[in-house]
Design a protein around this motif. Structure first.
Motif, short mmCIF file in Angstrom:
data_model
loop_
_atom_site.label_atom_id
_atom_site.label_comp_id
_atom_site.label_asym_id
_atom_site.label_seq_id
_atom_site.Cartn_x
_atom_site.Cartn_y
_atom_site.Cartn_z
N ILE A 83 -14.19 1.16 9.18
CA ILE A 83 -15.07 0.00 9.41
C ILE A 83 -15.94 0.26 10.64
O ILE A 83 -17.16 0.02 10.63
N LEU A 135 -14.67 -2.85 0.98
CA LEU A 135 -14.98 -3.19 2.37
C LEU A 135 -16.46 -2.98 2.72
O LEU A 135 -16.85 -3.09 3.87
N PRO A 164 -4.70 -3.53 3.55
CA PRO A 164 -6.13 -3.82 3.66
C PRO A 164 -6.74 -4.35 2.36
O PRO A 164 -7.69 -5.14 2.40
N THR A 170 -8.53 -7.95 2.33
CA THR A 170 -9.94 -8.05 1.96
C THR A 170 -10.11 -8.90 0.71
O THR A 170 -11.08 -9.68 0.61
N ALA A 222 -14.88 -8.94 2.73
CA ALA A 222 -15.18 -7.79 3.59
C ALA A 222 -15.74 -8.22 4.95
O ALA A 222 -15.32 -7.72 5.99
N VAL A 236 -13.03 -9.44 7.39
CA VAL A 236 -12.15 -8.39 7.88
C VAL A 236 -12.90 -7.50 8.89
O VAL A 236 -12.40 -7.19 9.97
N ARG A 237 -14.10 -7.13 8.54
CA ARG A 237 -14.90 -6.28 9.43
C ARG A 237 -15.12 -6.99 10.76
O ARG A 237 -14.96 -6.42 11.83
#
Ligand code: MSP
Length: 530
Positions: free
Chosen positions: A29, A87, A314, A318, A323, A326-327
């Motif tokens: 990421i 992601l 993950p 996600t 996405a 989470v990022r």
């Protein structure tokens, strides 16, 4: 645009003993955010990720699962690639060390180092951790000879004839290089760790194995297999080959070498900051520009691990939150370079506060007013006439320089703080300047300036957040009347749509806006029963 020189960056090439974990997602990421930032600047960028597929660890994993090693690798690689899609990771090259072209590169490199006189046959004795694929010093071991990193694994005693790389011969050159390039290893705490390791004296390390079959044969002695790390680091070089170029070092190093940035975790610092530069010196190749090592993630304050039963998947995370969420969480909440924690309650609170409330509500309120007071258009005004001491202009004008510097330093959390300061100032300014009252008073010029300056600040915030939360930024831009897809950063680079968008004051009067819809729906706090 600002740069024309090439920027190649890498994540580690991940082991395929298992599906990707949150640690590999974290590095990837961050690398993706950096790659998107570089492309946004118009800089030719090559973002490399991939997998490290040889060695005893993978050999044993495949055996346990009753698969051929390559079948096993193929399956796990799919898991990596689909997580990266999920992601929103946009890499340019996926380097697999089982790529047949890679063997040619490794062979040529090995021969160069051998011709230098840096490879010799010796006796390797020591404690080996298969999970780390690394020899350990006796004094680092936990009770019952367990590995300090993989505390559920016992190390194994090795005593065999192997080929060695003459690392000890590079001590002085390495020390000189570190001194001449103070930014080579970052952050400074990691640099100090490396300097102190090197100052204790470097020992040669073995680069072949006798009882491992899964890997490349040693070119000069096929009865031995090359050590997985010797082959893996060169995966960065193979990745540089154009898809149909002949696999030679010359072709690989033609356009993107030296790599500008290796992003890694702190557990593999020594390989990247000591072994790798020495190998490159031996082969007479220029060294990468920068190695940045991030910290380790814990969950609810505890080390994560399968044996502890507290891993964070993950894919699941996600799937549940998306996405962007989470990022954003990992890049904003954890100062890049330091250890950090994941806690689901904190996760929800951070996203709700920053994205749903501060940023989302600001856009929503302002668009609603633009609809009521300005026919859903960007208000008409002379942007150049906005006073320099206007609170949003004062912050907005120098913002891009500050954000750019923070990105260059991989200070993602700082990037977020700088942007949030603008957003929060926008909220306060909107409350204090009360455009609804100005409207009732018939002061349309004041209404126009208030709404314009807030909308423009939200636009600039979205522009600079786009490397972190590309879908969210695209949505904000859409509501501001643009059709720009930040999600597709490769295509974005090729267009000039964004010329001057890093300047506060870019939004055009009378541009048609779009009906407001929430850009980020508030998340529910998790059930904390367990
Ligand atoms: N195959 C080697 C790298 C070879 S590079 C030529 C390798 N692979 S790995 O899959 O084990 O590790 C990948 C990355 O995940 C490393 O950067 C490591 O630091 C990172 N992490 C593993 N666990 C982690 C956490 N709990 N937190 C953050 N990152 C961690 O090493």
């Amino acid at each position: 645009m600002h740069h024309s020189s090439a920027f190649a960056l890498t994540t580690p090439l991940y082991y395929v003993n298992d599906l990707p974990h949150i640690g590999s997602a974290y590095t990837t990421i961050a690398a993706d955010a950096m790659a998107r930032f570089q492309r946004l600047q118009g800089r030719p960028t090559l973002f490399i990720t991939g997998t490290d597929e040889h060695g005893q660890k993978i050999e044993r994993t495949a055996e346990k699962l009753d698969r051929s090693p390559l079948d096993h690798c193929d399956q796990v690689v799919q898991g990596f690639q689909s997580l990266w899609t999920l992601l929103n990771i946009q890499y340019d090259r996926f380097s697999r060390t089982t790529d047949p072209r890679h063997e040619a590169i490794v062979r040529e490199f090995y021969q160069r180092v051998e011709a230098k006189g840096d490879i010799y046959l010796g006796q390797q004795q020591g404690w080996y951790c298969v999970a780390c694929e690394e020899f350990k010093e006796e004094r680092e071991l936990l009770p019952e000879k367990r590995c300090p990193i993989h505390s559920n694994q016992a190390v194994e005693w090795r005593d065999e004839r192997n080929y060695f790389f003459r690392l000890s011969g590079y001590q002085e050159r390495l020390e000189k290089f570190y001194a001449d390039h103070p930014d080579f290893i970052q952050p400074p705490s990691r640099r100090n760790e490396v300097l102190s390791f090197v100052s204790r004296g470097l020992q040669d390390f073995s680069i072949s194995r006798l009882n491992v079959r899964w890997g490349f044969p040693v070119p000069s002695d096929p009865s031995q297999t090359l050590y997985v790390w010797f082959d893996a680091l060169l995966g960065y070089v193979t990745a540089l080959l154009e898809p149909d170029a002949k696999p030679t070092l010359e072709n690989a190093l033609k356009s993107w070498w030296p790599i500008q940035l290796h992003l890694i975790g702190k557990d593999i610092l020594r390989f990247h900051a000591v072994y790798w530069p020495a190998m490159l010196m031996s082969a007479d190749l220029p060294l990468p520009s920068r190695i940045f090592s991030h910290g380790f993630l814990t969950k609810d304050g505890q080390k994560m691990g399968k044996s502890l039963g507290n891993t964070l998947d993950p894919v699941e995370l996600t799937g549940k939150y998306g996405a962007d969420a989470v990022r954003y969480y990992f890049l904003k909440e954890i100062e890049f370079g330091r250890d950090g924690d994941f806690n689901e309650t904190r996760f929800v609170q951070v996203l709700n506060a920053d994205l749903a409330n501060d940023l989302g509500n600001l856009l929503n309120r302002t668009l609603s007013m633009a609809k009521k007071y300005c026919q859903l258009q960007v208000p008409t005004l002379d942007v150049a006439a906005i006073a320099p001491e206007h609170p949003l202009k004062t912050l907005g004008d120098p913002l891009s320089d500050r954000v750019r510097l923070a990105y260059e330093n991989l200070a993602f959390s700082e990037v977020c703080h700088i942007i949030l300061e603008l957003v929060q100032t926008g909220n306060r300014y909107l409350d204090q300047s009360a455009p609804w009252t100005r409207y009732k008073e018939g002061n349309t010029a004041a209404v126009a300036e208030i709404l314009y300056t807030v909308l423009e600040s939200v636009r600039l915030a979205a522009y600079w957040l786009s490397p972190l939360v590309p879908a969210l930024s695209t949505n904000i831009y859409k509501q501001l009347g643009y059709s720009v897809d930040f999600g597709n950063s490769l295509k974005l680079q090729a267009t000039v749509v964004l010329e001057s968008h890093d300047r506060w004051g870019t939004l055009k009067s009378n541009q048609a806006l779009v009906e407001p819809t929430p850009i980020f729906r508030a998340l529910e706090l998790p059930n904390t029963e367990h």
